[in-house]
Write a protein that holds these residues in place. Sequence first.
Motif, mmCIF file in Angstrom:
data_model
loop_
_atom_site.group_PDB
_atom_site.id
_atom_site.type_symbol
_atom_site.label_atom_id
_atom_site.label_comp_id
_atom_site.label_asym_id
_atom_site.label_seq_id
_atom_site.Cartn_x
_atom_site.Cartn_y
_atom_site.Cartn_z
ATOM 1 N N GLU A 167 0.814 3.995 -2.953
ATOM 2 C CA GLU A 167 0.481 5.387 -2.637
ATOM 3 C C GLU A 167 1.586 6.336 -3.104
ATOM 4 O O GLU A 167 1.311 7.435 -3.584
ATOM 5 C CB GLU A 167 0.243 5.535 -1.137
ATOM 6 C CG GLU A 167 -1.077 4.919 -0.675
ATOM 7 C CD GLU A 167 -1.246 4.956 0.830
ATOM 8 O OE1 GLU A 167 -0.248 5.270 1.534
ATOM 9 O OE2 GLU A 167 -2.364 4.676 1.314
ATOM 10 N N GLU A 168 2.839 5.911 -2.965
ATOM 11 C CA GLU A 168 3.938 6.754 -3.411
ATOM 12 C C GLU A 168 3.945 6.885 -4.937
ATOM 13 O O GLU A 168 4.177 7.970 -5.479
ATOM 14 C CB GLU A 168 5.274 6.191 -2.924
ATOM 15 C CG GLU A 168 6.450 7.118 -3.176
ATOM 16 C CD GLU A 168 7.722 6.681 -2.487
ATOM 17 O OE1 GLU A 168 8.772 7.271 -2.793
ATOM 18 O OE2 GLU A 168 7.675 5.741 -1.660
ATOM 19 N N ARG A 217 0.839 -1.207 0.000
ATOM 20 C CA ARG A 217 0.000 0.000 0.000
ATOM 21 C C ARG A 217 0.871 1.253 0.000
ATOM 22 O O ARG A 217 0.599 2.201 -0.747
ATOM 23 C CB ARG A 217 -0.911 0.006 1.226
ATOM 24 C CG ARG A 217 -1.798 1.251 1.297
ATOM 25 C CD ARG A 217 -2.739 1.190 2.483
ATOM 26 N NE ARG A 217 -2.007 1.069 3.731
ATOM 27 C CZ ARG A 217 -2.543 0.682 4.880
ATOM 28 N NH1 ARG A 217 -3.826 0.371 4.921
ATOM 29 N NH2 ARG A 217 -1.815 0.599 5.974
ATOM 30 N N SER A 218 1.924 1.257 0.821
ATOM 31 C CA SER A 218 2.826 2.410 0.865
ATOM 32 C C SER A 218 3.476 2.644 -0.499
ATOM 33 O O SER A 218 3.583 3.787 -0.965
ATOM 34 C CB SER A 218 3.897 2.196 1.934
ATOM 35 O OG SER A 218 4.816 3.260 1.947
ATOM 36 N N SER A 276 1.321 6.640 -6.900
ATOM 37 C CA SER A 276 0.180 7.504 -7.225
ATOM 38 C C SER A 276 0.509 8.969 -6.944
ATOM 39 O O SER A 276 0.121 9.857 -7.705
ATOM 40 C CB SER A 276 -1.048 7.093 -6.414
ATOM 41 O OG SER A 276 -1.484 5.796 -6.772
ATOM 42 N N SER A 277 1.236 9.210 -5.844
ATOM 43 C CA SER A 277 1.609 10.579 -5.493
ATOM 44 C C SER A 277 2.521 11.203 -6.550
ATOM 45 O O SER A 277 2.382 12.387 -6.890
ATOM 46 C CB SER A 277 2.307 10.596 -4.127
ATOM 47 O OG SER A 277 2.727 11.886 -3.783
#
Length: 318
Positions: free
Chosen positions: A72-73, A68-69, A75-76
């Motif tokens: 998310e990175e 997940r981390s 996607s960021s």
Amino acid sequence: MSSPTGPAPGSPHFDAAPPSPGAAPGLPVRMPRARQSGRHRRPEPLAAPEGAPALVLAVPGTPTSASRSLAEEVSSIARSELPGLDARIGYLDGGDDEFPSLEAVLAHAAAEHKARAEAAGQSDPGPAAVVVPLLAGPDSALLRRIRQAIMNSGSAAELTDVLGPHPLLAEALHVRLSEAGLARADRARLFTVATAADGIILATVGGDEAVQAAGITGMLLSARLAVPVLAAALDEEGAISRTAEQLRGSGSQQLALAPYLIGPEIADGLLGAAAAEAGCASAEALGAYGTVGRLVLSNYAASVGITLPTQAQGVPVR
């Protein structure tokens, strides 16, 4: 002879204009500069078009806090390159609020897209989402499951290609090898690392098609490092050891394993077992390296028809 009050009319510092009432005769009137045009003009800031489909990152493997981390990175990074982008994450093996399934994320995006279209009176709003697989190379089994999730969601979503082969994945592999002390960080500097490998096993999963695709990136990596690079399947019994023997048979003595993988798609312990099988050290998986996020965005933009600046496309600026 020029006027003592400043440059003569027609110089680059002034634009002549009709004198205003009461102005002293013969004195130029300062006017605002025209907006700059041509190749040196500053580009307008890029943003996602209003009503653009969501970018849904399809994450394979068992969902964990680490995956997940990473997602998310990635996607960021995509959002930072395209402000206003609606980026979401769907897990192929998810199924709860913490790790929502790809099917559920797509269904939710489709419902929102439909509601916006109805409010705007649009009869054909286009696709609700663009699904980008978080995969460096093709994996037919995983891609088949992604397509099935799209069908099950009932959404009008489009599926892009995987991220590779691509020159910037070769760059990412080079960086991961250098971080592990297994390759020179910069060939041009002639910097020698005592543990630098003279033969690289490019490890992938997904069968023969994945190995062939990895081989293309492997040629680019070989050109960067000036050492032989051969691709092999982690999920094929004996493939890693056979590739190690082939490299040693051609003269390589110090081997290294380079995972041509993002990370979530790798089963626990698989990389360690492969490195032990080959009798060599291993670099880390590609992970959320910067160009991974830009390649995700590039695939999305190509599907939607957005032209990105060169750097946002993940293309090196020369």
